[in-house]
Design an enzyme around this catalytic site. Structure first.
Site, mmCIF file in Angstrom:
data_model
loop_
_atom_site.group_PDB
_atom_site.id
_atom_site.type_symbol
_atom_site.label_atom_id
_atom_site.label_comp_id
_atom_site.label_asym_id
_atom_site.label_seq_id
_atom_site.Cartn_x
_atom_site.Cartn_y
_atom_site.Cartn_z
ATOM 1 N N GLY A 1 -7.149 10.508 8.305
ATOM 2 C CA GLY A 1 -6.366 10.654 8.223
ATOM 3 C C GLY A 1 -5.669 10.265 9.647
ATOM 4 N N ASN B 1 -4.832 6.384 9.269
ATOM 5 C CA ASN B 1 -3.511 6.045 9.271
ATOM 6 C C ASN B 1 -2.347 7.235 9.073
ATOM 7 O OD1 ASN B 1 -3.703 2.975 8.262
ATOM 8 N ND2 ASN B 1 -5.785 3.680 7.191
ATOM 9 N N ARG C 1 -4.782 16.851 -14.217
ATOM 10 C CA ARG C 1 -4.048 16.437 -13.577
ATOM 11 C C ARG C 1 -2.686 15.907 -13.881
ATOM 12 N NH1 ARG C 1 -6.979 11.373 -10.900
ATOM 13 N NH2 ARG C 1 -8.700 11.241 -12.384
ATOM 14 N N ARG D 1 -7.135 9.903 -4.543
ATOM 15 C CA ARG D 1 -6.511 10.637 -6.232
ATOM 16 C C ARG D 1 -5.980 9.879 -7.460
ATOM 17 N NH1 ARG D 1 -9.944 13.564 -7.479
ATOM 18 N NH2 ARG D 1 -9.456 14.698 -9.278
ATOM 19 N N ASN E 1 1.254 2.515 -0.362
ATOM 20 C CA ASN E 1 0.363 2.866 0.168
ATOM 21 C C ASN E 1 0.023 1.895 0.992
ATOM 22 O OD1 ASN E 1 -2.324 4.160 -0.880
ATOM 23 N ND2 ASN E 1 -2.604 2.323 -2.160
ATOM 24 N N HIS F 1 -3.901 -0.134 1.413
ATOM 25 C CA HIS F 1 -4.982 -0.889 0.341
ATOM 26 C C HIS F 1 -5.623 -1.672 1.736
ATOM 27 C CE1 HIS F 1 -8.166 -1.026 -2.545
ATOM 28 N NE2 HIS F 1 -7.652 -2.295 -2.377
ATOM 29 N N ASP G 1 -3.361 0.142 -7.613
ATOM 30 C CA ASP G 1 -3.009 -0.979 -6.361
ATOM 31 C C ASP G 1 -2.827 -1.522 -6.853
ATOM 32 O OD1 ASP G 1 -5.234 0.714 -4.616
ATOM 33 O OD2 ASP G 1 -7.276 -0.199 -5.548
ATOM 34 N N ALA H 1 -5.605 -3.893 11.862
ATOM 35 C CA ALA H 1 -4.874 -3.758 11.381
ATOM 36 C C ALA H 1 -4.028 -2.854 10.104
ATOM 37 C CB ALA H 1 -5.286 -5.222 10.530
ATOM 38 N N GLU H 2 -4.419 -2.370 9.620
ATOM 39 C CA GLU H 2 -3.898 -1.269 8.849
ATOM 40 C C GLU H 2 -3.135 -0.391 9.760
ATOM 41 O OE1 GLU H 2 -6.614 1.450 6.291
ATOM 42 O OE2 GLU H 2 -7.985 -0.037 6.468
HETATM 43 C C1 GRF Z 1 -8.326 3.697 5.611
HETATM 44 O O1 GRF Z 1 -9.361 2.156 5.127
HETATM 45 C C2 GRF Z 1 -7.143 3.331 4.107
HETATM 46 O O2 GRF Z 1 -6.448 1.862 3.487
HETATM 47 C C3 GRF Z 1 -8.464 3.721 2.511
HETATM 48 O O3 GRF Z 1 -8.788 4.663 3.303
HETATM 49 C C4 GRF Z 1 -8.761 4.590 4.319
HETATM 50 C C5 GRF Z 1 -8.497 5.668 5.361
HETATM 51 O O4 GRF Z 1 -8.353 5.890 6.943
HETATM 52 N N1 GRF Z 1 -7.463 3.864 1.559
HETATM 53 P P1 GRF Z 1 -7.390 7.105 7.365
HETATM 54 O O5 GRF Z 1 -8.184 8.790 6.265
HETATM 55 O O6 GRF Z 1 -6.696 6.637 7.207
HETATM 56 O O7 GRF Z 1 -8.252 7.089 8.612
#
Ligand code: GRF
Length: 197
Positions: free
Chosen positions: A16, A18, A70, A96, A112, A114, A150, A178-179
Site C-alpha cells: 500500500g 501508492n 469472480r 485481482r 490503475n 502500472h 493494463d 516515480a509512481e
Molecule cells: C506497485 O509497483 C504498483 O505499480 C504495482 O504493484 C505495486 C504495488 O505497490 N501495480 P504498493 O502496494 O502500492 O506499495
C-alpha cells in the site's frame, strides 16, 4: 463555496505505498479528492494498518470466500463502494483481474498504476522483463481501467532511466518513487475534471 471533493476508494492487496502517497497528497486543502475508503481483498494487507492509523475507513472483501465466482466477489466489492458513495476508484497494487461487468460500473472513474511505460510490459514482473529486454528507459503509467488488462486511456506517465548494474529491486525502487509522484498528480487531474463537469 469550495467545490465538493470527489470521494475516492483505494483498492489494495498488500503493502500500500501508492495508497499512502494518495492519502498524503489528499491532505492538502486544495486537493480535489478525499480518500474515504481503503478496500483490500487480503485481510493481512499491510496497507490496511496504515489506512486505519490515518482514520480512514477500511473494508476487506476476501476473494477466497467466493471460490471461482469472480462476479460474486465483485458484487460484494461493488456493494461496499456504493455504500460509501464512492465517486472514483484507485487501484493500487490490487492483484485481482476484473470482469467487464465490474469495469463497466466505473467508466472513466477507475484508475490503475502500472510499473512500466505502457503499452510496454503489461502484466507482471515488469522490472525483470525491462532488464531482460535491455531498454534504457523504463517507468510508470497511470491509466483508466478498461476491460482489457493494463489498457485504457493513459492519464500520466513518468520515465525512469535504467542504470548499469540495476537489479530488478534497484530498478523497482526507482520506478516506485516515480509512481508515488504521478499517482497523486493523475488523481488530481481526474478529480478536477469531474468537479468541473
Ligand atoms: C506497485 O509497483 C504498483 O505499480 C504495482 O504493484 C505495486 C504495488 O505497490 N501495480 P504498493 O502496494 O502500492 O506499495
Amino acid at each position: 463555496m469550495a467545490m465538493a471533493k470527489q470521494r475516492v476508494a483505494v483498492l489494495i492487496s498488500g503493502r500500500g505505498s501508492n495508497m499512502a502517497s494518495l492519502i498524503e497528497a489528499a491532505k492538502a486543502d486544495d486537493y480535489p479528492a478525499e480518500i474515504v475508503l481503503v478496500v483490500s481483498n487480503r485481510p493481512d494487507a499491510a496497507g490496511l494498518t496504515h489506512a486505519r492509523n490515518h482514520s480512514i475507513a477500511t473494508a476487506v472483501v476476501d476473494h477466497t470466500r467466493y471460490g471461482k465466482d469472480r462476479e460474486a466477489f465483485e458484487r460484494a466489492l461493488q456493494d461496499v463502494l456504493v455504500a460509501h458513495r464512492i465517486d472514483l476508484v484507485c487501484l493500487a497494487g490490487f492483484m485481482r483481474l476484473l470482469t467487464p461487468w465490474f469495469v463497466g460500473q466505473w467508466p472513466e472513474r477507475m484508475l490503475n498504476i502500472h510499473p512500466a511505460l505502457l503499452p510496454a510490459f503489461k502484466g507482471l514482473h515488469t522490472h525483470e522483463r525491462a532488464l531482460a529486454a535491455g531498454v534504457k528507459t523504463h517507468g510508470a503509467t497511470v491509466h483508466f481501467v478498461s476491460a482489457e488488462m493494463d489498457s485504457g486511456p493513459i492519464i500520466a506517465q513518468a520515465e525512469v532511466p535504467v542504470l548499469d548494474g540495476d537489479t530488478p529491486d534497484t530498478l523497482a525502487a526507482r520506478v516506485l518513487e516515480a509512481e508515488h509522484r504521478i499517482y497523486p498528480q493523475a488523481l488530481r487531474k481526474v478529480a478536477q475534471d469531474r468537479a468541473r463537469g
